[in-house]
Design an enzyme around this catalytic site. Sequence first.
Site, PDB file in Angstrom:
ATOM      1  N   LYS A   1     -14.882   5.455 -15.205  1.00 16.47           N
ATOM      2  CA  LYS A   1     -15.248   5.822 -13.825  1.00 16.47           C
ATOM      3  C   LYS A   1     -14.268   5.244 -12.804  1.00 16.47           C
ATOM      4  O   LYS A   1     -14.394   5.465 -11.602  1.00 16.47           O
ATOM      5  CB  LYS A   1     -16.664   5.311 -13.501  1.00 16.47           C
ATOM      6  CG  LYS A   1     -17.780   5.986 -14.254  1.00 16.47           C
ATOM      7  CD  LYS A   1     -19.154   5.816 -13.619  1.00 16.47           C
ATOM      8  CE  LYS A   1     -19.694   4.468 -13.493  1.00 16.47           C
ATOM      9  NZ  LYS A   1     -21.121   4.422 -13.075  1.00 16.47           N
TER      10      LYS A   1
ATOM     11  N   LYS B   1     -14.062   2.042 -12.168  1.00 15.18           N
ATOM     12  CA  LYS B   1     -14.745   0.926 -11.493  1.00 15.18           C
ATOM     13  C   LYS B   1     -14.425  -0.383 -12.210  1.00 15.18           C
ATOM     14  O   LYS B   1     -14.583  -0.492 -13.420  1.00 15.18           O
ATOM     15  CB  LYS B   1     -16.265   1.134 -11.515  1.00 15.18           C
ATOM     16  CG  LYS B   1     -16.778   2.074 -10.452  1.00 15.18           C
ATOM     17  CD  LYS B   1     -18.293   1.877 -10.264  1.00 15.18           C
ATOM     18  CE  LYS B   1     -18.722   2.421  -8.927  1.00 15.18           C
ATOM     19  NZ  LYS B   1     -20.138   2.143  -8.639  1.00 15.18           N
TER      20      LYS B   1
HETATM   21  N1  C2G Z   1     -27.160   3.095  -3.999  1.00 15.04           N
HETATM   22  C1  C2G Z   1     -27.948   3.191  -2.859  1.00 15.04           C
HETATM   23  N2  C2G Z   1     -27.584   2.498  -1.750  1.00 15.04           N
HETATM   24  C2  C2G Z   1     -26.476   1.710  -1.747  1.00 15.04           C
HETATM   25  C3  C2G Z   1     -25.698   1.590  -2.908  1.00 15.04           C
HETATM   26  C4  C2G Z   1     -26.061   2.303  -4.046  1.00 15.04           C
HETATM   27  O1  C2G Z   1     -28.949   3.916  -2.845  1.00 15.04           O
HETATM   28  N3  C2G Z   1     -26.154   1.044  -0.604  1.00 15.04           N
HETATM   29  C5  C2G Z   1     -27.562   3.864  -5.191  1.00 15.04           C
HETATM   30  C6  C2G Z   1     -26.512   4.880  -5.622  1.00 15.04           C
HETATM   31  O2  C2G Z   1     -26.632   6.084  -4.857  1.00 15.04           O
HETATM   32  C7  C2G Z   1     -26.878   5.092  -7.090  1.00 15.04           C
HETATM   33  C8  C2G Z   1     -27.406   3.704  -7.511  1.00 15.04           C
HETATM   34  O3  C2G Z   1     -27.711   2.994  -6.297  1.00 15.04           O
HETATM   35  O4  C2G Z   1     -27.928   6.059  -7.206  1.00 15.04           O
HETATM   36  C9  C2G Z   1     -26.396   2.911  -8.319  1.00 15.04           C
HETATM   37  O5  C2G Z   1     -25.194   2.848  -7.571  1.00 15.04           O
HETATM   38  P1  C2G Z   1     -23.834   2.519  -8.379  1.00 15.04           P
HETATM   39  O6  C2G Z   1     -24.045   1.330  -9.221  1.00 15.04           O
HETATM   40  O7  C2G Z   1     -22.710   2.576  -7.419  1.00 15.04           O
HETATM   41  O8  C2G Z   1     -23.785   3.772  -9.371  1.00 15.04           O
HETATM   42  P2  C2G Z   1     -22.598   4.818  -9.561  1.00 15.04           P
HETATM   43  O9  C2G Z   1     -21.322   4.139  -9.797  1.00 15.04           O
HETATM   44  O10 C2G Z   1     -22.712   5.796  -8.464  1.00 15.04           O
HETATM   45  O11 C2G Z   1     -22.990   5.455 -10.991  1.00 15.04           O
HETATM   46  O12 C2G Z   1     -23.766   8.906 -14.118  1.00 15.04           O
HETATM   47  C10 C2G Z   1     -23.988   8.444 -12.802  1.00 15.04           C
HETATM   48  C11 C2G Z   1     -23.198   7.200 -12.516  1.00 15.04           C
HETATM   49  O13 C2G Z   1     -23.397   6.225 -13.518  1.00 15.04           O
HETATM   50  C12 C2G Z   1     -23.604   6.663 -11.154  1.00 15.04           C
END
Ligand code: C2G
Length: 132
Positions: free
Chosen positions: A44, A46
């Site tokens: 990803k 990350k």
């Molecule tokens: N999130 C949120 N508010 C934030 C930060 C994150 O609502 N301020 C939500 C994101 O929208 C997501 C969840 O928390 O639904 C996890 O965020 P991340 O760890 O950044 O996940 P991501 O990298 O987007 O991975 O297959 C899907 C991916 O694995 C999603």
Amino acid sequence: MKKVITYGTFDLLHWGHIRLLERARELGDHLTVVLSTDEFNRLKGKEVFHKYEQRKYLLEAVKHVDKVIPETTWDQKIIDIQSNDIDIFVMGDDWKGHFDFLSSYCEVCYLERTKNISTTYIKQQLAGIAQS
Ligand code: C2G
């Protein structure tokens, strides 16, 4: 039992994550979090601070979370939904539209992303403090 599923990296677990988990859990009776492995995070693009086992340990301590399983590919969602008898797939609305295809298998729900907090922001702020 109405079962909910959500996906993410959840690095440096913060209140935006917790608000997402809380609202997701409120949509049903059981919440499964599919947690990106360290290898999948590299795919990803990350770079994580906490490794998978640490992020899993933190999530399992969250009262809104019932089960944590690994996310290793983009393509596992349909199998996860079917094998876990999922009723609702939930993601933050920064993903709005990306997973609409899952509506053939379960309800798809995008919840408003929490403003003014993110793992990236935390890292940037801490880097600034370290340099000052
Ligand atoms: N999130 C949120 N508010 C934030 C930060 C994150 O609502 N301020 C939500 C994101 O929208 C997501 C969840 O928390 O639904 C996890 O965020 P991340 O760890 O950044 O996940 P991501 O990298 O987007 O991975 O297959 C899907 C991916 O694995 C999603």
